[in-house]
Design an enzyme around this catalytic site. Structure first.
Site, mmCIF file in Angstrom:
data_model
loop_
_atom_site.group_PDB
_atom_site.id
_atom_site.type_symbol
_atom_site.label_atom_id
_atom_site.label_comp_id
_atom_site.label_asym_id
_atom_site.label_seq_id
_atom_site.Cartn_x
_atom_site.Cartn_y
_atom_site.Cartn_z
ATOM 1 N N LEU A 1 -27.226 -18.260 12.260
ATOM 2 C CA LEU A 1 -26.971 -17.082 11.616
ATOM 3 C C LEU A 1 -25.864 -16.528 11.740
ATOM 4 C CD1 LEU A 1 -30.789 -15.603 13.834
ATOM 5 C CD2 LEU A 1 -30.752 -16.553 11.518
ATOM 6 N N ARG B 1 -19.447 -4.799 17.003
ATOM 7 C CA ARG B 1 -19.137 -5.153 18.756
ATOM 8 C C ARG B 1 -17.745 -5.709 18.845
ATOM 9 N NH1 ARG B 1 -24.246 -7.470 22.215
ATOM 10 N NH2 ARG B 1 -24.403 -7.125 19.622
ATOM 11 N N GLN C 1 -28.974 -12.591 3.264
ATOM 12 C CA GLN C 1 -29.729 -11.653 4.095
ATOM 13 C C GLN C 1 -28.763 -10.202 3.171
ATOM 14 O OE1 GLN C 1 -29.236 -11.030 8.022
ATOM 15 N NE2 GLN C 1 -31.448 -9.397 8.346
ATOM 16 N N GLY D 1 -31.489 -11.410 26.256
ATOM 17 C CA GLY D 1 -32.593 -10.869 26.352
ATOM 18 C C GLY D 1 -33.624 -11.862 27.541
ATOM 19 N N ASN E 1 -32.179 -15.516 27.614
ATOM 20 C CA ASN E 1 -32.233 -16.091 26.126
ATOM 21 C C ASN E 1 -30.537 -16.624 25.781
ATOM 22 O OD1 ASN E 1 -33.018 -16.944 23.399
ATOM 23 N ND2 ASN E 1 -33.560 -14.653 22.976
ATOM 24 N N ASN F 1 28.150 -34.848 9.933
ATOM 25 C CA ASN F 1 28.192 -33.623 11.176
ATOM 26 C C ASN F 1 28.511 -32.721 10.331
ATOM 27 O OD1 ASN F 1 28.887 -33.148 13.846
ATOM 28 N ND2 ASN F 1 30.326 -31.762 12.669
ATOM 29 N N TYR G 1 19.260 -20.815 -4.105
ATOM 30 C CA TYR G 1 18.409 -19.998 -4.356
ATOM 31 C C TYR G 1 19.334 -19.229 -5.031
ATOM 32 C CZ TYR G 1 14.430 -16.454 -4.839
ATOM 33 O OH TYR G 1 13.930 -15.796 -5.550
ATOM 34 N N SER H 1 33.810 -25.956 9.416
ATOM 35 C CA SER H 1 32.028 -25.061 9.450
ATOM 36 C C SER H 1 32.486 -24.115 8.534
ATOM 37 C CB SER H 1 33.847 -24.673 11.001
ATOM 38 O OG SER H 1 32.984 -25.344 12.143
HETATM 39 C C1 UD1 Z 1 -29.488 -11.899 19.877
HETATM 40 C C2 UD1 Z 1 -30.754 -11.846 20.935
HETATM 41 C C3 UD1 Z 1 -31.295 -11.815 22.544
HETATM 42 C C4 UD1 Z 1 -30.019 -12.924 23.479
HETATM 43 C C5 UD1 Z 1 -29.076 -12.786 22.729
HETATM 44 C C6 UD1 Z 1 -27.515 -14.969 23.045
HETATM 45 C C7 UD1 Z 1 -32.002 -10.666 19.414
HETATM 46 C C8 UD1 Z 1 -32.743 -9.611 19.003
HETATM 47 N N1 UD1 Z 1 -31.742 -10.809 20.832
HETATM 48 O O1 UD1 Z 1 -28.594 -10.870 21.038
HETATM 49 O O2 UD1 Z 1 -32.561 -12.330 23.398
HETATM 50 O O3 UD1 Z 1 -29.773 -12.901 24.221
HETATM 51 O O4 UD1 Z 1 -28.850 -13.690 21.018
HETATM 52 O O5 UD1 Z 1 -26.906 -14.019 22.974
HETATM 53 O O6 UD1 Z 1 -31.923 -11.618 18.552
HETATM 54 N N2 UD1 Z 1 -27.537 -11.919 12.671
HETATM 55 C C9 UD1 Z 1 -27.685 -11.844 11.660
HETATM 56 N N3 UD1 Z 1 -28.250 -10.644 11.108
HETATM 57 C C10 UD1 Z 1 -28.892 -9.350 11.945
HETATM 58 C C11 UD1 Z 1 -28.412 -9.424 12.981
HETATM 59 C C12 UD1 Z 1 -28.537 -10.305 13.392
HETATM 60 O O7 UD1 Z 1 -28.083 -12.909 10.864
HETATM 61 O O8 UD1 Z 1 -29.096 -9.059 10.738
HETATM 62 C C13 UD1 Z 1 -26.262 -13.273 13.292
HETATM 63 C C14 UD1 Z 1 -25.621 -12.573 14.204
HETATM 64 O O9 UD1 Z 1 -24.506 -12.951 12.755
HETATM 65 C C15 UD1 Z 1 -25.688 -13.012 14.798
HETATM 66 C C16 UD1 Z 1 -26.641 -13.937 15.658
HETATM 67 O O10 UD1 Z 1 -27.490 -13.212 14.051
HETATM 68 O O11 UD1 Z 1 -24.663 -14.948 14.996
HETATM 69 C C17 UD1 Z 1 -26.892 -12.980 17.248
HETATM 70 O O12 UD1 Z 1 -27.026 -11.170 16.821
HETATM 71 P P1 UD1 Z 1 -26.539 -10.879 17.227
HETATM 72 O O13 UD1 Z 1 -26.756 -9.500 17.215
HETATM 73 O O14 UD1 Z 1 -25.213 -10.795 17.997
HETATM 74 O O15 UD1 Z 1 -27.696 -10.760 18.753
HETATM 75 P P2 UD1 Z 1 -27.668 -9.961 20.036
HETATM 76 O O16 UD1 Z 1 -27.204 -8.898 20.304
HETATM 77 O O17 UD1 Z 1 -26.432 -10.967 21.140
HETATM 78 CA CA CA Z 2 -25.147 -11.875 20.119
#
Ligand code: UD1
Ligand code: CA
Length: 463
Positions: free
Chosen positions: A8, A15, A73, A140, A169, A376, A386, A404
């Site tokens: 993903l 952030r 997405q 999480g 998680n 040298n 150029y 030189s």
């Molecule tokens: C997520 C988990 C959290 C876990 C943490 C670990 C969820 C809701 N939460 O939180 O439980 O402890 O990762 O690091 O899943 N992404 C998409 N599309 C979106 C949103 C996110 O592709 O709409 C991708 C982001 O690019 C990223 C990954 O999903 O690579 C995680 O998303 P992020 O927003 O970083 O989740 P966390 O808040 O860190």
């Molecule tokens: Ca994350």
């Protein structure tokens, strides 16, 4: 049955506060997502799907050689929605799906392998890769009842008691494709307005699927990178790991805290590296080299016994055995410094070959030049390569002596063993063994300065 993998990477990454997609930020010279792709590729999966957002092709461009299927997405509506986008590429496929986040770059292939092994041996439908962490954080929490996993509660939704749970998680899951049908049952989280993939855990448990969570790594490995600070910390961690490796292999560092070495760099035994040295990209440093402080080496090959003196920049170049470069030298791309050659103070070299044992010790610019062995080059020598439109070559054959402050107006060639008098502007080829001098002859006017007023000034300024 084969393995399907989904990474993903379509989140906003707000952030990070950056115009660059979060997963393309580099750690130790390599984009985060590339670490994840490499770890996944080592598992030899049937398919790697990366979920990206529409519009920006930066991630696709960065991974174009990796035989990856991209799923789009449409809007960043949360991690569950992102997996849904990938699921559309999995229709008709069955088996285990490994889901990862593009922002969890330090996870190792062996940890992923252990997750898959446990997933299989316990016949789980959904296995969560978890780790233990204390204190304040945003992961999480893994909720258990009588030992069994019942759900994941996101940090922002957790109450005080839930926040005390230490098992969290990693965002990495192994799941059977049959679980994917639950994605459409996930409802939007009212707090954040997103579809949380973590909700699939509770849904699976309630729908009779076998769910497990397994502590198989620690926070250093499974850290999620959301901010610049986390990115920097992960970089420092990897930096320490890389330097430890080179210490074990016989490389000396005067100060391990100020040196940065990218992960694909190679360094030979008994090389000594001083503080503030940065070695990037695909660089190789030989044995018995000394690299003095404040030097940056990028995508370059350095032979054995080479000395690189202070404050030198070396880009996409080759330095052969026993050569010496610096201090304050700049090797621009495509430069080759011959064995035992010496490139000294304030010398800039671009796209040039410097022969074996040749010397350019002070204040020179050599661009598009071929300098033969044992030549040298006197202080202040410049190749005028150029004309404002095109670049031309200067060829100086072996054993030449260049006085030189010489300028070579290219294209021009100096034959083997020739001399060029100091202060010359060379516009025509010089035959082998000739002496070329092009400066205006000196004239002295005897007594010319007698009685001149500036003489007085000389006197008064002495005090
Ligand atoms: C997520 C988990 C959290 C876990 C943490 C670990 C969820 C809701 N939460 O939180 O439980 O402890 O990762 O690091 O899943 N992404 C998409 N599309 C979106 C949103 C996110 O592709 O709409 C991708 C982001 O690019 C990223 C990954 O999903 O690579 C995680 O998303 P992020 O927003 O970083 O989740 P966390 O808040 O860190
Ligand atoms: Ca994350």
């Amino acid at each position: 049955m084969g393995l399907l993998t989904v990474i993903l990477a379509a989140g906003l990454g707000t952030r990070m506060k950056s115009a660059t997609p979060k997963v393309l930020h580099a750690i130790n010279g390599k984009a985060m997502i590339r670490y994840v792709v490499d770890a996944v590729r080592a598992l030899n999966p049937d398919k790697i799907i990366v979920v990206v957002s529409p519009g920006s092709n930066k991630i696709q461009d960065a991974l174009k050689d990796d035989r990856i299927t991209f799923a789009i997405q449409r809007e960043p509506k949360g991690t569950a929605d992102a997996l849904k986008a990938a699921a559309s590429k999995l229709t008709g496929k069955t088996g285990t799906v490994l889901v990862l986040s593009g922002d969890t770059p330090l996870v190792s292939q062996s940890t992923l392998q252990r997750l898959l092994t446990i997933h299989k041996s316990r016949r789980e439908d959904l296995s969560i890769l978890s780790f233990m962490v204390e204190g304040d954080h945003a992961y999480g929490r893994i909720m258990r009842e009588g030992g069994s996993v019942i759900s994941i509660v996101e940090n922002r939704d957790a109450d005080r008691e839930q926040k005390k749970i230490k098992e969290v998680n990693s965002g990495i899951y192994a799941l059977e494709s049959s679980v994917l049908k639950l994605l459409k049952k996930i409802e939007v989280n009212p707090g954040k307005g997103e579809y949380y993939l973590t909700d699939i855990v509770g849904l699976s448990a309630r729908n009779g699927f076998r769910v497990g969570s397994h502590v198989l790594g620690d926070e250093t490995e499974l850290t999620g990178i959301n901010t610049r600070k986390e990115l920097c910390m992960a970089g420092l961690y990897l930096r320490d790991r890389t330097i430890s490796k080179w210490l074990e292999r016989g490389v000396s560092f005067v100060d391990i805290k100020s040196v940065f070495i990218d992960r694909d760099v190679e360094i030979g035994m008994d090389t000594i590296i001083y503080p503030n040295v940065i070695i990037e990209g695909e660089s190789t440093i030989g044995k018995n080299c000394v690299i003095y402080p404040n030097t940056r080496i990028v995508d370059s090959t350095v032979g054995n016994g080479v000395t690189i003196k202070d404050s030198t920049v070396i880009e996409s170049s080759i330095i052969k055995d026993a050569a010496s470069v610096g201090p304050f030298a700049h090797l621009r791309p495509d430069s080759v410094i011959g064995a035992s050659a010496k490139i000294g103070n304030f010398v800039e070299i671009k796209k040039s070959v410097i022969g074996k044992g040749a010397k350019a010790s002070h204040l020179s610019y050599l661009g598009d030049a071929e300098i033969g062995g044992n030549v040298n080059i006197g202080a202040g020598t410049i190749t005028c390569n150029y004309d404002g439109v095109n670049k031309f070559k200067t060829i100086i054959e072996e054993d030449c002596f260049i006085g030189s402050d010489t300028q070579f107006v290219a294209p021009v060639k100096v034959g083997k063993g020739a001399y060029v008098g100091a202060g010359s502007t060379i516009t025509k080829d010089v035959p082998p063994l000739a002496l070329a001098v092009s400066r205006a002859p000196q004239r002295n006017f005897d007594g010319w300065a007698k009685g001149k007023s500036c003489k007085k000034n000389h006197k008064s300024s002495k005090g």
